[in-house]
Design a protein around this motif. Structure first.
Motif, PDB file in Angstrom:
ATOM      1  N   PHE A  36       1.100  -1.644   0.275  1.00  0.00           N
ATOM      2  CA  PHE A  36      -0.397  -0.077  -0.330  1.00  0.00           C
ATOM      3  C   PHE A  36       1.385   1.307   0.242  1.00  0.00           C
ATOM      4  O   PHE A  36       0.576   2.439  -1.270  1.00  0.00           O
ATOM      5  CB  PHE A  36      -0.623  -0.178   0.761  1.00  0.00           C
ATOM      6  CG  PHE A  36      -2.223  -1.015   1.255  1.00  0.00           C
ATOM      7  CD1 PHE A  36      -2.727  -1.045  -0.202  1.00  0.00           C
ATOM      8  CD2 PHE A  36      -2.621  -1.644   2.437  1.00  0.00           C
ATOM      9  CE1 PHE A  36      -3.492  -2.044   0.034  1.00  0.00           C
ATOM     10  CE2 PHE A  36      -3.628  -2.465   2.122  1.00  0.00           C
ATOM     11  CZ  PHE A  36      -4.564  -3.107   1.204  1.00  0.00           C
ATOM     12  N   PHE A  37       2.097   1.015   0.811  1.00  0.00           N
ATOM     13  CA  PHE A  37       3.078   2.241   0.623  1.00  0.00           C
ATOM     14  C   PHE A  37       3.352   2.955   0.024  1.00  0.00           C
ATOM     15  O   PHE A  37       3.220   4.508  -0.786  1.00  0.00           O
ATOM     16  CB  PHE A  37       3.740   2.316   1.838  1.00  0.00           C
ATOM     17  CG  PHE A  37       5.139   3.591   1.969  1.00  0.00           C
ATOM     18  CD1 PHE A  37       4.160   4.298   3.302  1.00  0.00           C
ATOM     19  CD2 PHE A  37       6.044   3.436   1.198  1.00  0.00           C
ATOM     20  CE1 PHE A  37       5.795   5.475   2.914  1.00  0.00           C
ATOM     21  CE2 PHE A  37       6.941   4.236   2.023  1.00  0.00           C
ATOM     22  CZ  PHE A  37       5.917   5.679   2.558  1.00  0.00           C
ATOM     23  N   GLU A  38       3.853   1.722  -0.972  1.00  0.00           N
ATOM     24  CA  GLU A  38       4.573   1.682  -2.184  1.00  0.00           C
ATOM     25  C   GLU A  38       3.897   2.334  -3.506  1.00  0.00           C
ATOM     26  O   GLU A  38       4.089   3.525  -4.365  1.00  0.00           O
ATOM     27  CB  GLU A  38       5.090   0.405  -3.412  1.00  0.00           C
ATOM     28  CG  GLU A  38       5.622   0.430  -4.131  1.00  0.00           C
ATOM     29  CD  GLU A  38       6.342  -0.993  -4.172  1.00  0.00           C
ATOM     30  OE1 GLU A  38       7.863  -0.654  -5.275  1.00  0.00           O
ATOM     31  OE2 GLU A  38       6.096  -1.585  -3.681  1.00  0.00           O
ATOM     32  N   GLU A  39       2.123   1.792  -2.997  1.00  0.00           N
ATOM     33  CA  GLU A  39       1.347   2.037  -4.528  1.00  0.00           C
ATOM     34  C   GLU A  39       1.439   3.852  -3.732  1.00  0.00           C
ATOM     35  O   GLU A  39       1.026   4.588  -5.083  1.00  0.00           O
ATOM     36  CB  GLU A  39      -0.057   1.543  -4.569  1.00  0.00           C
ATOM     37  CG  GLU A  39      -1.029   2.476  -4.913  1.00  0.00           C
ATOM     38  CD  GLU A  39      -2.344   1.240  -4.703  1.00  0.00           C
ATOM     39  OE1 GLU A  39      -3.559   1.239  -5.579  1.00  0.00           O
ATOM     40  OE2 GLU A  39      -2.432   0.514  -3.894  1.00  0.00           O
ATOM     41  N   GLY A  40       1.032   4.151  -2.795  1.00  0.00           N
ATOM     42  CA  GLY A  40       0.492   5.775  -2.995  1.00  0.00           C
ATOM     43  C   GLY A  40       1.886   6.551  -2.861  1.00  0.00           C
ATOM     44  O   GLY A  40       1.306   7.777  -3.166  1.00  0.00           O
ATOM     45  N   ALA A  41       3.226   6.066  -2.913  1.00  0.00           N
ATOM     46  CA  ALA A  41       4.285   6.888  -2.808  1.00  0.00           C
ATOM     47  C   ALA A  41       4.146   7.054  -4.701  1.00  0.00           C
ATOM     48  O   ALA A  41       4.065   8.156  -4.899  1.00  0.00           O
ATOM     49  CB  ALA A  41       5.294   5.603  -2.668  1.00  0.00           C
ATOM     50  N   ASN A  42       3.704   5.660  -5.370  1.00  0.00           N
ATOM     51  CA  ASN A  42       3.770   6.522  -6.855  1.00  0.00           C
ATOM     52  C   ASN A  42       2.642   6.696  -7.088  1.00  0.00           C
ATOM     53  O   ASN A  42       3.151   7.903  -7.810  1.00  0.00           O
ATOM     54  CB  ASN A  42       3.976   4.728  -7.251  1.00  0.00           C
ATOM     55  CG  ASN A  42       5.055   4.289  -7.378  1.00  0.00           C
ATOM     56  OD1 ASN A  42       6.213   4.510  -7.213  1.00  0.00           O
ATOM     57  ND2 ASN A  42       5.061   2.380  -7.338  1.00  0.00           N
ATOM     58  N   LEU A  43       1.548   7.247  -6.297  1.00  0.00           N
ATOM     59  CA  LEU A  43       0.799   7.150  -7.054  1.00  0.00           C
ATOM     60  C   LEU A  43       1.095   9.354  -6.605  1.00  0.00           C
ATOM     61  O   LEU A  43       0.614  10.057  -7.379  1.00  0.00           O
ATOM     62  CB  LEU A  43      -0.490   7.793  -6.031  1.00  0.00           C
ATOM     63  CG  LEU A  43      -0.751   6.433  -6.764  1.00  0.00           C
ATOM     64  CD1 LEU A  43      -2.409   5.639  -5.573  1.00  0.00           C
ATOM     65  CD2 LEU A  43      -2.260   6.410  -8.113  1.00  0.00           C
ATOM     66  N   ILE A  44       1.933   9.170  -5.391  1.00  0.00           N
ATOM     67  CA  ILE A  44       1.883  10.962  -4.975  1.00  0.00           C
ATOM     68  C   ILE A  44       2.751  11.433  -6.239  1.00  0.00           C
ATOM     69  O   ILE A  44       2.784  12.213  -5.845  1.00  0.00           O
ATOM     70  CB  ILE A  44       2.091  10.858  -3.513  1.00  0.00           C
ATOM     71  CG1 ILE A  44       1.094  10.169  -2.820  1.00  0.00           C
ATOM     72  CG2 ILE A  44       3.299  12.134  -3.123  1.00  0.00           C
ATOM     73  CD1 ILE A  44       1.719  10.503  -1.183  1.00  0.00           C
ATOM     74  N   LYS A  45       3.969  10.846  -6.802  1.00  0.00           N
ATOM     75  CA  LYS A  45       4.708  11.166  -7.786  1.00  0.00           C
ATOM     76  C   LYS A  45       3.258  11.530  -8.776  1.00  0.00           C
ATOM     77  O   LYS A  45       3.994  12.594  -9.788  1.00  0.00           O
ATOM     78  CB  LYS A  45       5.610   9.813  -8.176  1.00  0.00           C
ATOM     79  CG  LYS A  45       6.689  10.279  -8.796  1.00  0.00           C
ATOM     80  CD  LYS A  45       7.299   9.066  -8.531  1.00  0.00           C
ATOM     81  CE  LYS A  45       9.103   9.605 -10.288  1.00  0.00           C
ATOM     82  NZ  LYS A  45      10.080   8.641 -10.531  1.00  0.00           N
ATOM     83  N   GLN A  46       2.966  10.262  -9.289  1.00  0.00           N
ATOM     84  CA  GLN A  46       1.611  11.015 -10.318  1.00  0.00           C
ATOM     85  C   GLN A  46       1.629  12.374 -10.229  1.00  0.00           C
ATOM     86  O   GLN A  46       1.269  12.854 -11.385  1.00  0.00           O
ATOM     87  CB  GLN A  46       0.710   9.729 -10.985  1.00  0.00           C
ATOM     88  CG  GLN A  46       1.995   9.116 -10.994  1.00  0.00           C
ATOM     89  CD  GLN A  46       0.804   7.719 -11.745  1.00  0.00           C
ATOM     90  OE1 GLN A  46       0.125   7.198 -11.789  1.00  0.00           O
ATOM     91  NE2 GLN A  46       1.834   6.492 -11.424  1.00  0.00           N
ATOM     92  N   CYS A  47       1.364  12.439  -9.213  1.00  0.00           N
ATOM     93  CA  CYS A  47       0.034  14.140  -8.795  1.00  0.00           C
ATOM     94  C   CYS A  47       0.615  14.720  -9.016  1.00  0.00           C
ATOM     95  O   CYS A  47       0.358  16.160  -9.836  1.00  0.00           O
ATOM     96  CB  CYS A  47      -0.237  13.749  -7.263  1.00  0.00           C
ATOM     97  SG  CYS A  47      -2.175  12.984  -7.254  1.00  0.00           S
ATOM     98  N   THR A  48       1.938  14.867  -8.672  1.00  0.00           N
ATOM     99  CA  THR A  48       3.028  16.064  -8.592  1.00  0.00           C
ATOM    100  C   THR A  48       3.677  16.306  -9.652  1.00  0.00           C
ATOM    101  O   THR A  48       3.382  17.597  -9.755  1.00  0.00           O
ATOM    102  CB  THR A  48       4.478  15.859  -7.174  1.00  0.00           C
ATOM    103  OG1 THR A  48       4.001  15.223  -6.069  1.00  0.00           O
ATOM    104  CG2 THR A  48       5.754  17.230  -7.558  1.00  0.00           C
ATOM    105  N   THR A  49       3.635  15.727 -10.113  1.00  0.00           N
ATOM    106  CA  THR A  49       4.194  15.302 -11.619  1.00  0.00           C
ATOM    107  C   THR A  49       3.072  15.986 -12.588  1.00  0.00           C
ATOM    108  O   THR A  49       3.076  17.572 -13.022  1.00  0.00           O
ATOM    109  CB  THR A  49       4.478  14.388 -12.842  1.00  0.00           C
ATOM    110  OG1 THR A  49       5.782  13.268 -12.204  1.00  0.00           O
ATOM    111  CG2 THR A  49       4.519  14.473 -14.306  1.00  0.00           C
ATOM    112  N   MET A  50       1.656  15.601 -12.327  1.00  0.00           N
ATOM    113  CA  MET A  50       0.426  16.402 -12.829  1.00  0.00           C
ATOM    114  C   MET A  50       0.216  17.629 -12.426  1.00  0.00           C
ATOM    115  O   MET A  50      -0.241  19.305 -13.610  1.00  0.00           O
ATOM    116  CB  MET A  50      -0.722  15.568 -12.623  1.00  0.00           C
ATOM    117  CG  MET A  50      -0.557  14.538 -13.600  1.00  0.00           C
ATOM    118  SD  MET A  50      -2.691  13.788 -13.000  1.00  0.00           S
ATOM    119  CE  MET A  50      -1.892  12.043 -11.453  1.00  0.00           C
ATOM    120  N   LEU A  51       0.543  17.932 -11.350  1.00  0.00           N
ATOM    121  CA  LEU A  51       0.712  19.598 -10.616  1.00  0.00           C
ATOM    122  C   LEU A  51       1.243  20.507 -11.112  1.00  0.00           C
ATOM    123  O   LEU A  51       1.291  21.506 -11.398  1.00  0.00           O
ATOM    124  CB  LEU A  51       0.719  19.332  -9.008  1.00  0.00           C
ATOM    125  CG  LEU A  51      -0.149  18.678  -8.448  1.00  0.00           C
ATOM    126  CD1 LEU A  51      -0.272  18.752  -6.843  1.00  0.00           C
ATOM    127  CD2 LEU A  51      -1.662  19.845  -8.769  1.00  0.00           C
TER     128      LEU A  51
END
Length: 71
Positions: A36-51
């Motif tokens: 779960f933590f790894e999935e969340g970290a990847n999603l945060i990275k994607q969100c940061t890129t989108m922002l």
């Protein structure tokens, strides 16, 4: 996210919220918590890129708007 397509920003934020709740509950075993933590970290990275991309577009639009009438 069962499919391999990138989630929208809103979908990613919703999933991050779900992951945080799962991790905070403390009910998942360690290996699942790490997943779960790894999935969340990847999603945060994607969100940061989108922002960052959105910010760059806004900056470009503001510069383009500033040059209107200055020709």
């Amino acid at each position: 996210m069962a499919n391999k397509e990138k989630p929208t920003f809103e979908e990613a934020v919703k999933r991050i919220d779900e992951i945080v709740k799962l991790l905070e509950s403390g009910d998942a075993p360690l290996d699942k918590s790490l997943t779960f933590f790894e999935e969340g970290a990847n999603l945060i990275k994607q969100c940061t890129t989108m922002l960052n991309e959105a910010e760059q577009k806004i900056t470009k639009l503001q510069k383009d708007m500033g040059s209107i009438g200055n020709d």
